[in-house]
Design a protein around this motif. Structure first.
Motif, PDB file in Angstrom:
ATOM      1  N   GLY A  45       4.753  -3.147  50.314  1.00  0.00           N
ATOM      2  CA  GLY A  45       3.664  -3.548  50.175  1.00  0.00           C
ATOM      3  C   GLY A  45       3.417  -4.791  49.434  1.00  0.00           C
ATOM      4  N   PRO A  46       2.375  -5.786  49.404  1.00  0.00           N
ATOM      5  CA  PRO A  46       2.092  -6.866  48.749  1.00  0.00           C
ATOM      6  C   PRO A  46       2.019  -6.702  47.160  1.00  0.00           C
ATOM      7  N   GLY A  47       1.601  -5.649  46.668  1.00  0.00           N
ATOM      8  CA  GLY A  47       1.589  -5.538  45.306  1.00  0.00           C
ATOM      9  C   GLY A  47       0.367  -6.165  44.692  1.00  0.00           C
ATOM     10  N   ASN A  48      -0.853  -6.294  45.195  1.00  0.00           N
ATOM     11  CA  ASN A  48      -1.921  -7.116  44.785  1.00  0.00           C
ATOM     12  C   ASN A  48      -2.833  -6.324  43.880  1.00  0.00           C
ATOM     13  N   VAL A  49      -2.588  -4.950  43.860  1.00  0.00           N
ATOM     14  CA  VAL A  49      -3.390  -4.287  42.762  1.00  0.00           C
ATOM     15  C   VAL A  49      -2.326  -3.395  41.895  1.00  0.00           C
ATOM     16  N   ASP A  50      -2.711  -3.398  40.796  1.00  0.00           N
ATOM     17  CA  ASP A  50      -1.931  -2.597  39.694  1.00  0.00           C
ATOM     18  C   ASP A  50      -2.148  -1.256  39.911  1.00  0.00           C
ATOM     19  N   GLY A  51      -0.870  -0.582  40.405  1.00  0.00           N
ATOM     20  CA  GLY A  51      -1.032   0.900  40.665  1.00  0.00           C
ATOM     21  C   GLY A  51      -1.447   1.855  39.654  1.00  0.00           C
TER      22      GLY A  51
ATOM     23  N   GLY B  81       8.378 -10.668  54.447  1.00  0.00           N
ATOM     24  CA  GLY B  81       8.264 -11.845  54.093  1.00  0.00           C
ATOM     25  C   GLY B  81       6.861 -12.218  53.558  1.00  0.00           C
ATOM     26  N   TYR B  82       5.822 -11.653  54.310  1.00  0.00           N
ATOM     27  CA  TYR B  82       4.333 -11.754  53.769  1.00  0.00           C
ATOM     28  C   TYR B  82       4.016 -11.096  52.694  1.00  0.00           C
ATOM     29  N   HIS B  83       4.652  -9.938  52.535  1.00  0.00           N
ATOM     30  CA  HIS B  83       4.297  -9.292  51.309  1.00  0.00           C
ATOM     31  C   HIS B  83       5.069  -9.867  49.976  1.00  0.00           C
ATOM     32  N   ARG B  84       6.225 -10.656  50.181  1.00  0.00           N
ATOM     33  CA  ARG B  84       6.688 -11.297  48.955  1.00  0.00           C
ATOM     34  C   ARG B  84       5.705 -12.560  48.400  1.00  0.00           C
ATOM     35  N   ARG B  85       4.942 -12.895  49.384  1.00  0.00           N
ATOM     36  CA  ARG B  85       3.725 -14.012  49.062  1.00  0.00           C
ATOM     37  C   ARG B  85       2.515 -13.365  48.614  1.00  0.00           C
ATOM     38  N   GLY B  86       2.490 -12.011  48.589  1.00  0.00           N
ATOM     39  CA  GLY B  86       1.247 -11.478  48.295  1.00  0.00           C
ATOM     40  C   GLY B  86       0.266 -11.279  49.454  1.00  0.00           C
ATOM     41  N   LEU B  87       0.814 -11.415  50.651  1.00  0.00           N
ATOM     42  CA  LEU B  87      -0.187 -11.252  51.695  1.00  0.00           C
ATOM     43  C   LEU B  87       0.114 -10.017  52.616  1.00  0.00           C
ATOM     44  N   TYR B  88      -0.953  -9.627  53.265  1.00  0.00           N
ATOM     45  CA  TYR B  88      -0.571  -8.368  54.301  1.00  0.00           C
ATOM     46  C   TYR B  88       0.180  -8.996  55.531  1.00  0.00           C
ATOM     47  N   SER B  89       1.123  -8.488  56.257  1.00  0.00           N
ATOM     48  CA  SER B  89       1.305  -8.861  57.385  1.00  0.00           C
ATOM     49  C   SER B  89       0.654  -8.667  58.403  1.00  0.00           C
ATOM     50  N   PRO B  90       0.567  -9.390  59.478  1.00  0.00           N
ATOM     51  CA  PRO B  90      -0.336  -9.429  60.737  1.00  0.00           C
ATOM     52  C   PRO B  90      -0.347  -8.138  61.422  1.00  0.00           C
ATOM     53  N   MET B  91       0.606  -7.374  61.349  1.00  0.00           N
ATOM     54  CA  MET B  91       0.785  -5.985  61.836  1.00  0.00           C
ATOM     55  C   MET B  91      -0.214  -5.127  60.919  1.00  0.00           C
TER      56      MET B  91
ATOM     57  N   TYR C 171     -12.828  -9.724  44.925  1.00  0.00           N
ATOM     58  CA  TYR C 171     -12.867 -11.211  45.086  1.00  0.00           C
ATOM     59  C   TYR C 171     -13.821 -11.942  43.904  1.00  0.00           C
ATOM     60  N   VAL C 172     -15.047 -11.423  43.784  1.00  0.00           N
ATOM     61  CA  VAL C 172     -15.984 -12.017  43.113  1.00  0.00           C
ATOM     62  C   VAL C 172     -15.472 -12.052  41.629  1.00  0.00           C
ATOM     63  N   PHE C 173     -15.069 -11.064  41.137  1.00  0.00           N
ATOM     64  CA  PHE C 173     -14.971 -10.789  39.646  1.00  0.00           C
ATOM     65  C   PHE C 173     -13.435 -11.093  39.067  1.00  0.00           C
ATOM     66  N   LYS C 174     -12.617 -10.223  39.960  1.00  0.00           N
ATOM     67  CA  LYS C 174     -11.201 -10.383  39.439  1.00  0.00           C
ATOM     68  C   LYS C 174     -10.457 -11.615  39.907  1.00  0.00           C
ATOM     69  N   ARG C 175     -10.998 -12.166  40.857  1.00  0.00           N
ATOM     70  CA  ARG C 175     -10.519 -13.408  41.371  1.00  0.00           C
ATOM     71  C   ARG C 175      -9.183 -13.240  42.131  1.00  0.00           C
ATOM     72  N   ASP C 176      -8.719 -12.117  42.535  1.00  0.00           N
ATOM     73  CA  ASP C 176      -7.444 -11.881  43.238  1.00  0.00           C
ATOM     74  C   ASP C 176      -7.245 -11.912  44.601  1.00  0.00           C
ATOM     75  N   ARG C 177      -6.134 -11.654  45.389  1.00  0.00           N
ATOM     76  CA  ARG C 177      -5.968 -12.130  46.713  1.00  0.00           C
ATOM     77  C   ARG C 177      -6.288 -10.709  47.532  1.00  0.00           C
ATOM     78  N   VAL C 178      -6.702  -9.688  46.937  1.00  0.00           N
ATOM     79  CA  VAL C 178      -7.047  -8.595  47.843  1.00  0.00           C
ATOM     80  C   VAL C 178      -7.803  -8.639  49.057  1.00  0.00           C
ATOM     81  N   LEU C 179      -8.923  -9.381  49.013  1.00  0.00           N
ATOM     82  CA  LEU C 179      -9.639  -9.524  50.204  1.00  0.00           C
ATOM     83  C   LEU C 179      -9.190 -10.612  50.937  1.00  0.00           C
ATOM     84  N   PRO C 180      -8.904 -11.910  50.446  1.00  0.00           N
ATOM     85  CA  PRO C 180      -8.414 -12.937  51.231  1.00  0.00           C
ATOM     86  C   PRO C 180      -7.353 -12.529  52.020  1.00  0.00           C
ATOM     87  N   SER C 181      -6.232 -11.950  51.386  1.00  0.00           N
ATOM     88  CA  SER C 181      -4.979 -11.582  52.113  1.00  0.00           C
ATOM     89  C   SER C 181      -5.103 -10.820  53.155  1.00  0.00           C
ATOM     90  N   MET C 182      -6.371 -10.201  53.545  1.00  0.00           N
ATOM     91  CA  MET C 182      -6.745  -9.419  54.737  1.00  0.00           C
ATOM     92  C   MET C 182      -7.303 -10.319  56.005  1.00  0.00           C
TER      93      MET C 182
END
Length: 220
Positions: A83-89, A12-22, A182-193
């Motif tokens: 996984g939340p898929g915040n980064v293009d593999g 449920g967290y991953h579908r929103r682009g977030l990492y789960s609390p676990m 976070y600074v250049f790509k403005r994606d959610r990788v860092l905030p989601s942690m």
């Protein structure tokens, strides 16, 4: 909560682009333990030979075994989720991220195992345990010749040394990459942690409760 419900809750967290609390808990707890181990290992290297140093290495080895246990649990947990898929593999950054993640998993196991080998070649009666709770045996190296024990010690020490150095260099690179995202790509990788509020999607398991409502347990 059974495993299936826990996985659906995390997804449920991953579908929103977030990492789960676990997942976040695994990340930060293991990051703190790894940084402590690196600092503690360098500290012990500078200590004079004696009983205190011996006890310090016992503690160091036991924390390493704890990291190995947590790494096993984390690997199992990670294998169950998409996984939340915040980064293009397929991108360069995605491939670099996967390479760094693989290296960390290597270090979670290679460092404790090489430390376990080194400890098992020492003439010590001090017991080992995982997290100071679960007894953990020494390897049966006391049955080997002194020469073979010495070679095992040298092999393990060399392996440990190089993995420590590489990991010491990789950690700043990992942290720096997260900041660059976070600074250049403005994606959610860092905030989601750091965001543990959960996805705000009605009906999605793991969603944060609406204001005025009472959060119930995850649905099975």
């Amino acid at each position: 909560m059974n495993l299936v419900a826990a996985i659906e809750w995390a997804e449920g967290y991953h579908r929103r682009g977030l990492y789960s609390p676990m997942g976040v808990a695994f990340h930060w707890v293991m990051a703190a333990l790894m940084i402590f181990q690196l600092a503690h290992g360098w500290y012990l290297e500078w200590q004079p030979v004696g009983g205190n140093k011996y006890v310090g290495y016992q503690t160091h080895t036991q924390i390493g075994l704890t990291i190995m246990l947590l790494g096993t649990l984390r690997l199992f947990w990670h294998s169950q989720l998409s996984g939340p898929g915040n980064v293009d593999g397929a991108s360069l950054t995605g491939k670099a991220s996967r390479l760094l993640q693989t290296w960390f998993y290597v270090s979670f196991f290679a460092l404790p195992i090489s430390g376990w080998v080194m400890w098992s070649t020492l003439p010590s009666d001090l017991p080992l345990s995982v997290a100071g709770v679960i007894p953990f045996p020494n390897l049966p190296f006391d049955q080997l010749s002194e020469g073979l024990q010495h070679r095992l010690m040298q092999w393990a020490a060399t392996t440990h040394f190089w993995i420590v150095w590489i990991t010491t260099l990789v950690i700043p690179g990992h942290a720096g990459a997260a900041v660059l995202h976070y600074v250049f790509k403005r994606d959610r990788v860092l905030p989601s942690m750091f965001d543990l509020n959960g996805p705000r999607v009605p009906g999605v398991v793991g969603s944060a409760p609406e204001k005025g409502s009472v959060a119930g347990p995850p649905r099975t």
